[in-house]
Design a protein around this motif. Structure first.
Motif, short mmCIF file in Angstrom:
data_model
loop_
_atom_site.label_atom_id
_atom_site.label_comp_id
_atom_site.label_asym_id
_atom_site.label_seq_id
_atom_site.Cartn_x
_atom_site.Cartn_y
_atom_site.Cartn_z
N PHE A 146 11.04 0.12 -10.39
CA PHE A 146 10.95 1.53 -9.98
C PHE A 146 11.62 2.42 -11.03
CE2 PHE A 146 12.73 5.29 -7.99
CZ PHE A 146 11.62 5.82 -7.34
N ASN A 176 9.35 2.54 -14.23
CA ASN A 176 7.97 3.02 -14.18
C ASN A 176 7.72 4.20 -13.24
OD1 ASN A 176 6.54 0.71 -15.75
ND2 ASN A 176 7.80 -0.39 -14.27
N CYS A 177 8.61 4.44 -12.29
CA CYS A 177 8.31 5.43 -11.25
C CYS A 177 9.33 6.55 -11.14
CB CYS A 177 8.21 4.73 -9.89
SG CYS A 177 7.20 3.22 -9.88
N VAL A 225 4.20 5.01 2.18
CA VAL A 225 5.22 3.99 1.93
C VAL A 225 5.58 3.26 3.22
CG1 VAL A 225 7.59 3.58 1.18
CG2 VAL A 225 6.14 5.19 -0.07
N TYR A 234 -1.86 1.59 -0.38
CA TYR A 234 -0.58 1.56 -1.10
C TYR A 234 -0.74 0.83 -2.43
CZ TYR A 234 4.59 1.51 -1.19
OH TYR A 234 5.92 1.73 -1.49
N VAL A 235 -1.31 -0.37 -2.38
CA VAL A 235 -1.49 -1.17 -3.59
C VAL A 235 -2.47 -0.49 -4.55
CG1 VAL A 235 -2.31 -3.39 -4.48
CG2 VAL A 235 -0.92 -3.33 -2.41
N ILE A 258 -0.70 2.18 -6.51
CA ILE A 258 0.16 1.61 -7.55
C ILE A 258 -0.66 1.14 -8.74
CG2 ILE A 258 1.69 -0.33 -8.11
CD1 ILE A 258 2.80 -0.14 -5.27
N GLY A 314 0.33 0.41 -12.36
CA GLY A 314 0.21 -1.04 -12.26
C GLY A 314 -0.77 -1.62 -13.25
N VAL A 335 4.21 -6.16 -7.86
CA VAL A 335 3.79 -5.16 -6.87
C VAL A 335 4.56 -5.37 -5.57
CG1 VAL A 335 1.87 -4.29 -5.50
CG2 VAL A 335 1.52 -4.88 -7.90
N LEU A 388 8.13 -4.13 -5.93
CA LEU A 388 8.19 -2.67 -5.98
C LEU A 388 7.99 -2.08 -4.58
CD1 LEU A 388 8.37 -0.09 -7.65
CD2 LEU A 388 5.90 -0.25 -8.05
N ILE A 389 7.01 -2.58 -3.84
CA ILE A 389 6.75 -2.08 -2.49
C ILE A 389 7.96 -2.31 -1.59
CG2 ILE A 389 5.39 -2.48 -0.40
CD1 ILE A 389 2.95 -2.87 -2.18
N GLU A 397 10.75 0.15 -2.36
CA GLU A 397 10.49 1.50 -1.88
C GLU A 397 10.54 1.58 -0.35
OE1 GLU A 397 7.59 2.87 -5.62
OE2 GLU A 397 6.73 2.49 -3.64
#
Length: 330
Positions: free
Chosen positions: A226, A229-230, A254, A262-263, A266, A283, A293, A296-297, A300
């Motif tokens: 995160f 990249n985010c 989220v 969601y995926v 990303i 992604g 992935v 990351l999920i 979050e």
């Protein structure tokens, strides 16, 4: 000859000219004749062409490169290492100025070869130019507030930049992007690495095996993913930036049950909310696996007060397979 200065300096002059022709001029002519732009390459738009001049004038070439080397550490900057054809469209600015320095000589900041794909949102670039610390807290990049104007109220047609009060320079009013800021962003948005034609193989990124071996068996750190990249858009507190980037804190996506959406966001980005800038396909750009992935999920969904249901790698893998089958992408 050594006792005759005319012969000595004449010989030295023609030797210098001959070596210049052999070492510099002939190879340059060869490169021009044997390297053509890749299929699909387009000339810069007028706004982007003016933006390139702004880029050069403000010293961006001193810290940013536009060359993806064939080593694994450059993998985040492009889909493949750079080749001569990538630079075949670069021409002299005018009779007195060349633009070879666009490739850069020092990488103090990220490489910009593929920034148009990696970060397509105009809002992000404008906020970043006004004050880089707004989106990257530890950034050492200088700010460029002179590319903007502060007005009491925006006029029709003005591009408003939503800068939080904490990142202003003491002024009050509405921050509006000036012509040069918009031109510079147009140039950055058009910096995109083109795919090679047909089945032409790209040069491999070297030393990737050694990097993977060092990480073998280790768990994936969702927070690190995160942050890397985010965080520049959604911020460390998950609250985003009002009018620019949506919050992940309390987000229905989220915390919701639509894992496919969601995926998909990303992997392929999102550009369906006019009040926010376009999200790039993070992604896909970074070649995320189901393991990354998932990490990351879960990060979050468990941060900033979120209480979304944790997911497993198997669930994410199924969704990724379905999305790839549906869209024909990887």
């Amino acid at each position: 000859m050594f006792n005759n200065h005319r012969q000595l300096f004449t010989t030295a002059f023609f030797l210098f000219v001959g070596l210049t022709v052999v070492v510099a001029v002939l190879p340059a002519i060869y490169n021009q004749e044997n390297n053509r732009p890749l299929p699909g390459a387009k000339a810069l738009s007028e706004a982007a062409r003016q933006g390139k001049l702004v880029y050069i004038a403000n010293g961006c070439v001193g810290c940013h490169t536009q060359q993806v080397r064939n080593i694994a550490m450059d993998r985040p900057w492009g889909d493949r290492p750079g080749i001569p054809a990538d630079y075949a469209t670069i021409r002299r600015t005018d009779a007195w100025r060349n633009t070879a320095t666009l490739m850069g000589t020092e990488r103090t900041g990220p490489d910009l070869t593929n920034i148009g794909n990696r970060q397509p949102a105009r809002d992000w670039h404008l906020v970043h130019l006004y004050n880089p610390r707004t989106v990257v807290a530890a950034s050492i990049m200088p700010a460029y507030p002179w590319l903007f104007t502060v007005k009491d109220s925006a006029a029709p047609g003005d591009i408003v930049v939503n800068v939080p009060a904490a990142f202003r320079y003491g002024e009050t009013g509405t921050v509006v992007a000036g012509p040069e800021a918009l031109q510079l962003v147009a140039y950055l948005q058009e910096l995109k690495q083109l795919p090679l034609p047909g089945s032409t193989p790209a040069s491999p990124f070297l030393y990737a095996a050694a990097e993977k071996k060092a990480d073998a068996g280790g768990s994936v750190d969702g927070k690190a993913l995160f942050t890397t990249n985010c965080q520049t858009c959604h911020q460390a507190n998950g609250e985003g930036l009002p009018g620019a980037f949506p919050p992940l804190k309390g987000s229905s996506i989220v915390n919701g049950d639509d894992l496919q959406l969601y995926v998909d966001i990303i992997m392929h980005g999102y550009d369906a909310r006019p009040e926010f800038g376009a999200m790039p396909p993070v992604g896909t750009n970074m070649n995320f696996t189901e393991k990354e992935v998932t990490a990351l999920i879960n990060y979050e969904r468990s941060s900033w007060g979120n209480n979304g249901k944790p997911v497993t790698e198997e669930e994410v893998k199924k969704v990724l397979s379905f999305i790839q089958l549906k869209t024909g992408t990887k």
